[in-house]
Design a protein around this motif. Structure first.
Motif, PDB file in Angstrom:
ATOM      1  N   THR A 237      11.513  17.817  34.382  1.00  0.00           N
ATOM      2  CA  THR A 237      10.167  18.464  34.397  1.00  0.00           C
ATOM      3  C   THR A 237       9.098  17.299  35.028  1.00  0.00           C
ATOM      4  O   THR A 237       8.332  17.802  35.790  1.00  0.00           O
ATOM      5  N   GLN A 238       9.333  16.008  34.519  1.00  0.00           N
ATOM      6  CA  GLN A 238       8.491  14.861  34.854  1.00  0.00           C
ATOM      7  C   GLN A 238       8.693  14.680  36.144  1.00  0.00           C
ATOM      8  O   GLN A 238       7.853  14.589  37.095  1.00  0.00           O
ATOM      9  N   LYS A 241       7.432  17.360  38.354  1.00  0.00           N
ATOM     10  CA  LYS A 241       5.973  17.301  38.569  1.00  0.00           C
ATOM     11  C   LYS A 241       5.397  16.208  39.468  1.00  0.00           C
ATOM     12  O   LYS A 241       4.418  16.472  40.288  1.00  0.00           O
ATOM     13  N   ASP A 245       2.994  17.106  42.690  1.00  0.00           N
ATOM     14  CA  ASP A 245       1.892  16.373  42.776  1.00  0.00           C
ATOM     15  C   ASP A 245       1.686  15.854  44.389  1.00  0.00           C
ATOM     16  O   ASP A 245       0.392  15.865  44.531  1.00  0.00           O
ATOM     17  N   LYS A 268       1.877  23.109  39.077  1.00  0.00           N
ATOM     18  CA  LYS A 268       1.590  21.614  38.218  1.00  0.00           C
ATOM     19  C   LYS A 268       1.159  21.984  36.922  1.00  0.00           C
ATOM     20  O   LYS A 268       1.313  21.406  36.053  1.00  0.00           O
ATOM     21  N   LEU A 271       4.103  23.008  34.678  1.00  0.00           N
ATOM     22  CA  LEU A 271       4.996  21.816  34.612  1.00  0.00           C
ATOM     23  C   LEU A 271       4.349  20.827  33.197  1.00  0.00           C
ATOM     24  O   LEU A 271       5.094  20.482  32.561  1.00  0.00           O
ATOM     25  N   ASP A 272       2.997  20.718  33.415  1.00  0.00           N
ATOM     26  CA  ASP A 272       2.295  19.868  32.687  1.00  0.00           C
ATOM     27  C   ASP A 272       2.320  20.442  31.052  1.00  0.00           C
ATOM     28  O   ASP A 272       2.694  19.654  30.212  1.00  0.00           O
ATOM     29  N   ARG A 275       5.642  20.105  29.585  1.00  0.00           N
ATOM     30  CA  ARG A 275       6.111  18.640  28.924  1.00  0.00           C
ATOM     31  C   ARG A 275       5.269  18.291  27.714  1.00  0.00           C
ATOM     32  O   ARG A 275       5.635  17.802  26.788  1.00  0.00           O
ATOM     33  N   ALA A 328       9.101  26.697  39.434  1.00  0.00           N
ATOM     34  CA  ALA A 328       8.952  25.778  40.377  1.00  0.00           C
ATOM     35  C   ALA A 328       9.548  25.825  41.631  1.00  0.00           C
ATOM     36  O   ALA A 328       9.033  25.888  42.770  1.00  0.00           O
TER      37      ALA A 328
END
Length: 370
Positions: A237-238, A241, A245, A268, A271-272, A275, A328
């Motif tokens: 996911t990082q 993301k 972005d 965004k 996903l944030d 995490r 996503a």
């Protein structure tokens, strides 16, 4: 009708507060997702109380309740032993077809309530009442209500204590209730000092060796399956993301940020949140069609979609549409194609579907990936 439902609900709710099933629900919540435990409780209790209400007073004539309780006690002891398996053993068991979290919880609650006071209460209420289906709903909701309190506590505890301690506590809960049930229900002729000593020696020895194996595996640095999955999902996911972005137009183009009302802004955010909370499943699917779809850079969106496809190949595919990575993907599809692309879990088939929708984009994706 409503009176019988409420009566059944409050009787069961009061009877089960602090009872073994509430504690068992709490221990399951330290291992499985809350919704899986709740569904398991609902299924197990519904079947158990359904049988009690259908058979009513005839159950005791068909199957002696003392025998049912002895079997339930023995199964609880077995659950307690199985709770101490290492992750490696669990993975091998899962590979050979396991019941899965929901069915495991359902089985435990079905067995745990056999011949118990709540099942007997359900029988009594059914014999006295005129609306057995409402009594069933009432008793089931009462059990789910008390279990929910245990599940809430268990889910919070599970986030703060080590996996190995969760296993040991879970095992002790099942072993304790199973042993007590056996000692209460077995005929006195079997409860000799010799048999009791042999029982505790066998149980203690088995628990000792299983716990020693768990401690050894922890000492040599073996990560739990849960932690490995969480680490993988965090990295996945990082990466996505960062790619998302890069698509964002920024306040210089958009003016004030629309946040969750924008298709990229919401992507965004989820996903944030995934995490930060380490929860990678949403409560419900998102309808991205309702969100603002701006003049995003299609090439950047294609790059992000390629990253998701690469992750599918690298980490495997999670088919659940409520999985944040799949959400996503759907947002990117809407930006690129202005529609969702059919996806059945087969990456190659998915790429073919993209090519069928737009040959140029399909070619770009194949070129980037292969």
């Amino acid at each position: 009708m409503l009176t019988e439902l409420l009566r059944a609900f409050f009787l069961i709710f009061a009877a089960e507060m602090g009872d073994k099933t509430q504690i068992i629900a709490m221990t399951f919540a330290t291992k499985y997702k809350v919704r899986e435990v709740l569904l398991g409780v609902l299924l197990g209790v519904f079947l158990n109380h359904g049988i009690a209400i259908i058979l009513g007073k005839y159950l005791s004539k068909l199957i002696p309740l003392d025998l049912v309780q002895i079997i339930a006690g023995a199964l609880f002891v077995i659950f307690g032993i199985l709770a101490l398996r290492s992750e490696e053993d669990e993975k091998n068991h899962l590979d050979k077809k396991s019941f899965g979290p929901i069915m495991t919880v359902a089985l435990a609650f079905f067995v745990g309530e056999l011949g118990d006071k709540t099942q007997l209460t359900a029988m009594t209420l059914a014999a006295e009442g005129n609306y057995p289906i409402f009594i069933l709903f009432g008793t089931t909701l009462g059990m789910v209500g008390t279990s929910s309190l245990g599940i809430f506590v268990g889910s919070k505890i599970g986030e703060k204590i080590p996996d190995i301690l969760i296993k040991i506590v879970s095992s002790l809960v099942f072993l304790t209730f199973g042993t007590l049930k056996l000692f209460q229900m077995l005929p006195q002729r079997y409860l000799t000092y010799k048999n009791i000593i042999i029982y505790f020696i066998v149980i203690s020895t088995t628990v000792f060796f299983l716990v020693r194996k768990l401690l050894y595996l922890r000492r040599i640095g073996q990560k739990s399956v849960m932690k490995e999955v969480a680490a993988t999902l965090y990295i996945q996911t990082q990466e996505i993301k960062e790619a998302v972005d890069n698509i964002c137009l920024g306040e210089k183009v958009c003016g004030s940020c629309m946040g969750g009302k924008c298709i990229i802004g919401l992507t965004k955010n989820i996903l944030d949140e995934a995490r930060k909370e380490e929860i990678y499943y949403l409560d419900e699917e998102i309808d991205f069609y309702k969100l603002k779809n701006k003049d995003f850079n299609i090439d950047k969106a294609i790059d992000a979609l390629c990253l998701i496809i690469e992750d599918y190949n690298k980490y495997g595919i999670e088919p659940d549409e409520k999985f944040v990575v799949n959400e996503a993907r759907k947002a990117l599809e809407l930006i690129i194609f202005d529609k969702y692309i059919p996806f059945n879990g087969d990456v190659h088939n998915y790429i073919e579907n993209i090519g069928n929708e737009n040959k140029d984009i399909g070619y770009k994706i194949k070129k980037k990936l292969f």
